[in-house]
Design a protein around this motif. Sequence first.
Motif, PDB file in Angstrom:
ATOM      1  N   HIS A 150       0.696  -1.136   0.087  1.00 22.22           N
ATOM      2  CA  HIS A 150      -0.114  -0.045  -0.143  1.00 22.22           C
ATOM      3  C   HIS A 150       0.882   1.277   0.089  1.00 22.22           C
ATOM      4  O   HIS A 150       0.627   2.221  -0.812  1.00 22.22           O
ATOM      5  N   GLN A 151       2.028   1.352   0.592  1.00 24.41           N
ATOM      6  CA  GLN A 151       2.814   2.363   0.782  1.00 24.41           C
ATOM      7  C   GLN A 151       3.767   2.494  -0.407  1.00 24.41           C
ATOM      8  O   GLN A 151       3.709   3.891  -0.923  1.00 24.41           O
ATOM      9  N   PHE A 152       4.213   1.652  -0.961  1.00 29.16           N
ATOM     10  CA  PHE A 152       5.418   1.852  -2.242  1.00 29.16           C
ATOM     11  C   PHE A 152       4.725   1.407  -3.648  1.00 29.16           C
ATOM     12  O   PHE A 152       5.063   1.941  -4.570  1.00 29.16           O
ATOM     13  N   ILE A 153       3.847   0.596  -3.815  1.00 29.14           N
ATOM     14  CA  ILE A 153       3.095   0.366  -4.860  1.00 29.14           C
ATOM     15  C   ILE A 153       1.909   1.196  -5.195  1.00 29.14           C
ATOM     16  O   ILE A 153       1.703   1.843  -6.251  1.00 29.14           O
ATOM     17  N   ASP A 154       0.618   1.010  -4.256  1.00 30.03           N
ATOM     18  CA  ASP A 154      -0.407   1.663  -4.434  1.00 30.03           C
ATOM     19  C   ASP A 154      -0.109   3.276  -4.174  1.00 30.03           C
ATOM     20  O   ASP A 154      -0.957   4.008  -4.733  1.00 30.03           O
ATOM     21  N   ARG A 155       0.549   3.524  -3.308  1.00 26.94           N
ATOM     22  CA  ARG A 155       0.902   4.894  -2.749  1.00 26.94           C
ATOM     23  C   ARG A 155      -0.287   5.611  -2.133  1.00 26.94           C
ATOM     24  O   ARG A 155      -0.744   6.634  -2.546  1.00 26.94           O
ATOM     25  N   ASP A 156      -1.227   4.871  -1.484  1.00 27.16           N
ATOM     26  CA  ASP A 156      -2.564   5.354  -0.980  1.00 27.16           C
ATOM     27  C   ASP A 156      -2.421   5.714   0.437  1.00 27.16           C
ATOM     28  O   ASP A 156      -3.401   6.168   0.896  1.00 27.16           O
ATOM     29  N   ARG A 157      -1.068   5.927   1.035  1.00 26.55           N
ATOM     30  CA  ARG A 157      -0.951   6.392   2.329  1.00 26.55           C
ATOM     31  C   ARG A 157      -1.537   5.754   3.426  1.00 26.55           C
ATOM     32  O   ARG A 157      -1.879   6.329   4.292  1.00 26.55           O
ATOM     33  N   LEU A 158      -1.828   4.406   3.125  1.00 25.28           N
ATOM     34  CA  LEU A 158      -2.459   3.855   4.217  1.00 25.28           C
ATOM     35  C   LEU A 158      -2.019   3.494   5.541  1.00 25.28           C
ATOM     36  O   LEU A 158      -2.323   3.728   6.422  1.00 25.28           O
ATOM     37  N   LEU A 159      -0.448   3.549   5.263  1.00 25.02           N
ATOM     38  CA  LEU A 159       0.132   3.419   6.582  1.00 25.02           C
ATOM     39  C   LEU A 159       0.136   4.706   7.420  1.00 25.02           C
ATOM     40  O   LEU A 159       0.507   4.756   8.762  1.00 25.02           O
ATOM     41  N   SER A 160      -0.382   5.887   6.999  1.00 21.56           N
ATOM     42  CA  SER A 160      -0.532   6.999   7.670  1.00 21.56           C
ATOM     43  C   SER A 160      -1.715   6.936   8.898  1.00 21.56           C
ATOM     44  O   SER A 160      -1.701   7.439   9.704  1.00 21.56           O
ATOM     45  N   ARG A 161      -2.643   5.993   8.649  1.00 17.48           N
ATOM     46  CA  ARG A 161      -3.346   5.616   9.711  1.00 17.48           C
ATOM     47  C   ARG A 161      -3.043   5.266  11.002  1.00 17.48           C
ATOM     48  O   ARG A 161      -3.681   5.277  11.970  1.00 17.48           O
ATOM     49  N   MET A 162      -2.061   4.419  10.912  1.00 12.59           N
ATOM     50  CA  MET A 162      -1.392   3.964  12.015  1.00 12.59           C
ATOM     51  C   MET A 162       0.191   4.514  12.289  1.00 12.59           C
ATOM     52  O   MET A 162       0.782   3.944  13.243  1.00 12.59           O
ATOM     53  N   ASN A 163       0.344   5.513  11.720  1.00 13.67           N
ATOM     54  CA  ASN A 163       1.754   6.339  12.010  1.00 13.67           C
ATOM     55  C   ASN A 163       1.722   7.010  13.304  1.00 13.67           C
ATOM     56  O   ASN A 163       0.863   7.697  13.611  1.00 13.67           O
ATOM     57  N   PRO A 164       2.428   6.541  14.411  1.00 16.65           N
ATOM     58  CA  PRO A 164       2.493   7.466  15.591  1.00 16.65           C
ATOM     59  C   PRO A 164       2.949   8.642  15.540  1.00 16.65           C
ATOM     60  O   PRO A 164       2.811   9.471  16.370  1.00 16.65           O
ATOM     61  N   PHE A 165       3.803   8.944  14.644  1.00 20.42           N
ATOM     62  CA  PHE A 165       4.225  10.251  14.476  1.00 20.42           C
ATOM     63  C   PHE A 165       3.517  11.459  13.459  1.00 20.42           C
ATOM     64  O   PHE A 165       3.579  12.363  13.393  1.00 20.42           O
TER      65      PHE A 165
END
Length: 180
Positions: A165-180
């Motif tokens: 999701h982060q590097f192929i889809d680039r949909d920033r899904l990781l931002s949902r769980m980013n503690p920073f």
Amino acid sequence: MATIDNARSRYSRVAIGLHWLIGLAVIANICLAMLTEGLPRDAHRAAMNAHKALGMAILALTLIRILWRLVNKAPPPPETMRAWERRASRFAHFLFYVLLILLPLSGWVWMSAADRPIDFFGLFAIPSIVGPDKQVADVLHERHEMLGLTMLALVVLHIAAALKHQFIDRDRLLSRMNPF
């Protein structure tokens, strides 16, 4: 490239903290179980004592996380996620919760049946939940290991999906769980 920016798309700070705390504890516990097999007896025993105590902490944190999740709704998945990805995500998260409960419980029953009390980081002993029973201990030993390998596979799949999701889809899904 779709993005996730609004506040409703992020998990709460408590959910994020529990996610990372439990996730890191699970990875540490997998390492303790798998990488300490060949150590000398005393070192292996110390690692397994930490493994058991950490497993019980994971169980407690998971119960807190489930209670938190029942009261605090998860943000919706990005609209760009395909239907099969949504279904796979729901199933994987359900399986995580099942394993996060069954894995420590199976270890607890195993240790109880083996008549080996669990010392919680030197603070107190966790009481047995079944009486000594070698047959039960043997069965639970095997089941616990199978559940552990299933957890390992699921962790690898979860990390791979997050990276996709982060590097192929680039949909920033990781931002949902980013503690920073």
